[in-house]
Design an enzyme around this catalytic site. Structure first.
Site, PDB file in Angstrom:
ATOM      1  N   ARG A   1       1.095  -6.658  -9.793  1.00  0.00           N
ATOM      2  CA  ARG A   1       1.524  -6.112  -8.691  1.00  0.00           C
ATOM      3  C   ARG A   1       1.667  -7.281  -7.549  1.00  0.00           C
ATOM      4  O   ARG A   1       2.106  -7.012  -6.212  1.00  0.00           O
ATOM      5  CB  ARG A   1       0.803  -4.911  -8.011  1.00  0.00           C
TER       6      ARG A   1
ATOM      7  N   HIS B   1       0.580   3.499 -10.544  1.00  0.00           N
ATOM      8  CA  HIS B   1      -0.536   3.988  -9.461  1.00  0.00           C
ATOM      9  C   HIS B   1       0.548   4.744  -8.276  1.00  0.00           C
ATOM     10  O   HIS B   1       0.591   4.133  -7.267  1.00  0.00           O
ATOM     11  CB  HIS B   1      -1.160   2.645  -8.779  1.00  0.00           C
TER      12      HIS B   1
ATOM     13  N   ASP C   1     -12.196   9.802  -6.467  1.00  0.00           N
ATOM     14  CA  ASP C   1     -11.958   8.788  -7.222  1.00  0.00           C
ATOM     15  C   ASP C   1     -12.303   9.062  -8.581  1.00  0.00           C
ATOM     16  O   ASP C   1     -13.392   8.471  -9.325  1.00  0.00           O
ATOM     17  CB  ASP C   1     -12.416   7.533  -6.654  1.00  0.00           C
TER      18      ASP C   1
ATOM     19  N   ARG D   1       0.683  -1.205  -0.077  1.00  0.00           N
ATOM     20  CA  ARG D   1      -0.052  -0.091  -0.012  1.00  0.00           C
ATOM     21  C   ARG D   1       0.912   1.248  -0.053  1.00  0.00           C
ATOM     22  O   ARG D   1       1.571   1.651   1.047  1.00  0.00           O
ATOM     23  CB  ARG D   1      -0.955  -0.100   1.146  1.00  0.00           C
TER      24      ARG D   1
ATOM     25  N   GLU E   1      -2.145   9.189 -11.050  1.00  0.00           N
ATOM     26  CA  GLU E   1      -1.540   7.741 -11.508  1.00  0.00           C
ATOM     27  C   GLU E   1      -1.524   7.915 -13.299  1.00  0.00           C
ATOM     28  O   GLU E   1      -2.557   8.512 -13.848  1.00  0.00           O
ATOM     29  CB  GLU E   1      -2.592   6.536 -11.358  1.00  0.00           C
TER      30      GLU E   1
HETATM   31  C1  BG6 Z   1      -7.498   3.690  -7.306  1.00  0.00           C
HETATM   32  C2  BG6 Z   1      -8.635   3.138  -7.947  1.00  0.00           C
HETATM   33  O1  BG6 Z   1      -6.523   3.601  -8.502  1.00  0.00           O
HETATM   34  O2  BG6 Z   1      -7.013   2.551  -6.315  1.00  0.00           O
HETATM   35  C3  BG6 Z   1      -9.631   3.217  -6.574  1.00  0.00           C
HETATM   36  O3  BG6 Z   1      -9.346   4.234  -8.660  1.00  0.00           O
HETATM   37  C4  BG6 Z   1      -9.158   1.991  -5.615  1.00  0.00           C
HETATM   38  O4  BG6 Z   1     -11.071   2.781  -6.869  1.00  0.00           O
HETATM   39  C5  BG6 Z   1      -7.804   2.437  -5.444  1.00  0.00           C
HETATM   40  O5  BG6 Z   1      -9.768   2.221  -4.205  1.00  0.00           O
HETATM   41  C6  BG6 Z   1      -7.046   1.548  -4.332  1.00  0.00           C
HETATM   42  O6  BG6 Z   1      -7.048   0.298  -4.903  1.00  0.00           O
HETATM   43  P1  BG6 Z   1      -6.503  -1.040  -4.083  1.00  0.00           P
HETATM   44  O7  BG6 Z   1      -6.975  -2.215  -4.892  1.00  0.00           O
HETATM   45  O8  BG6 Z   1      -4.935  -0.790  -4.141  1.00  0.00           O
HETATM   46  O9  BG6 Z   1      -7.043  -0.852  -2.807  1.00  0.00           O
END
Ligand code: BG6
Length: 303
Positions: free
Chosen positions: A101, A171, A216, A75, A275
């Site tokens: 990932r 991302h 978002d 994360r 992103e």
């Molecule tokens: C973003 C999406 O890119 O990533 C969101 O647009 C999403 O909808 C976020 O909640 C995080 O995604 P994840 O799978 O890493 O929890």
């Protein structure tokens, strides 16, 4: 993890300022420290988890609650998203944001970069168990240069004869002083799909973007560079890109932050995702034998 594997990698890729070591959760990590910058990347997900140009502050956000495990995404930093973005439209059990990932990538080469930094080349070939969810022959190559800027270059090669479509994203999570006080420019007059408003298509006006609630947004048909102005941190981050026609902006805000197990309840002001993507109507159709390369360059300046 066996120290022997790390020692072998260190011997094969001997470059000044580059160390292979055991990262969080026992995952393999490459740390780079040169006069140009400090950086780190995990082989798990080819995940960049740190980048700090010399004399400046860390640019990437990592959650203190992030998991570091072979079957979980990290994360923060820069997750590499491929071959679908979000949930897979025809398979609710497929992993969110694709499988790249979650996979361990291979080191192809490491070399000093021309700006005094270091370039790391990683590669990912499809593991046998992905064939059901994405039954195509492909190869991913990812070049990361930790220099005066952070340069990310993701190449997707179609290794088969037939054409297919994919989505992709770099991302990136940026560390900010307080998301409520930053201004994002570059997306003026662009259309976006708002995931927080039933996927409605909206049009941003002339104004720059300020984050005042859960956000978002999947901006479509935009190749523009974005700038995050962060007066609280005294810096401006510029994200410029090539062969990318979508930009996603995300901040979970209060309730979503609380709902995520791998994100601290109080961390949402500290980050913003901007992103570099090709998603939705900008998904890429790739002919047999062809290659597509998407690039992002991230730099900061003091203001
Ligand atoms: C973003 C999406 O890119 O990533 C969101 O647009 C999403 O909808 C976020 O909640 C995080 O995604 P994840 O799978 O890493 O929890």
């Amino acid at each position: 993890m066996s120290l022997k594997i790390l020692e072998e990698l260190q011997q094969r890729f001997t470059v000044p300022g580059v160390v292979f070591n055991t990262g969080e959760g026992g995952l393999k990590r490459i740390e780079v420290q040169t006069p140009a910058a400090r950086g780190e990347i995990y082989l798990h997900g080819a995940h960049v988890t740190g980048y700090q140009p010399m004399g400046e502050q860390e640019m990437l956000f990592i959650s203190a609650k992030s998991q570091f495990a072979v079957d979980k995404p990290i994360r923060g930093g820069v997750p590499v998203i491929f071959p679908w973005f979000g949930a897979k439209s025809d398979d609710a059990r497929a992993p969110m944001h694709g499988f790249a990932r979650l996979a361990e990538w291979e080191v192809q080469s490491i070399a000093p970069a021309d700006d005094g930094g270091v370039t790391v080349d990683l590669r990912f070939l499809p593991p046998p168990n992905t064939s059901g969810s994405f039954p195509h022959a492909f190869e991913l190559s990812y070049r990361v240069s930790f220099g005066k800027s952070l340069r990310l270059s993701l190449a997707v090669r179609n290794a088969g004869p037939a054409s297919w479509k994919f989505e992709e994203a770099l991302h990136s999570y940026f560390a900010v002083s307080d998301v409520r006080n930053v201004v994002v420019t570059g997306l003026e007059n662009s259309q976006y799909i708002s995931k927080t408003q039933n996927m409605q298509r909206q049009q941003q006006g002339d104004e720059s973007l300020r984050i005042t609630q859960e956000t978002d947004r999947v901006y479509q048909n935009t190749t523009a560079a974005c700038v995050i102005d962060d007066p609280g941190m005294g810096r401006r981050i510029t994200i410029s890109k090539r062969e990318s026609r979508s930009t996603v902006v995300w901040n979970p805000w209060i309730d979503k932050a609380r709902a995520m197990a791998d994100f601290g309840d109080e961390e949402w002001p500290d980050m913003i995702c901007v992103e570099t993507c090709n998603v939705g109507e900008n998904a890429v159709q790739l002919a047999g034998g062809a290659e597509h390369r998407m690039e992002a360059e991230i730099r900061s300046e003091k203001v």
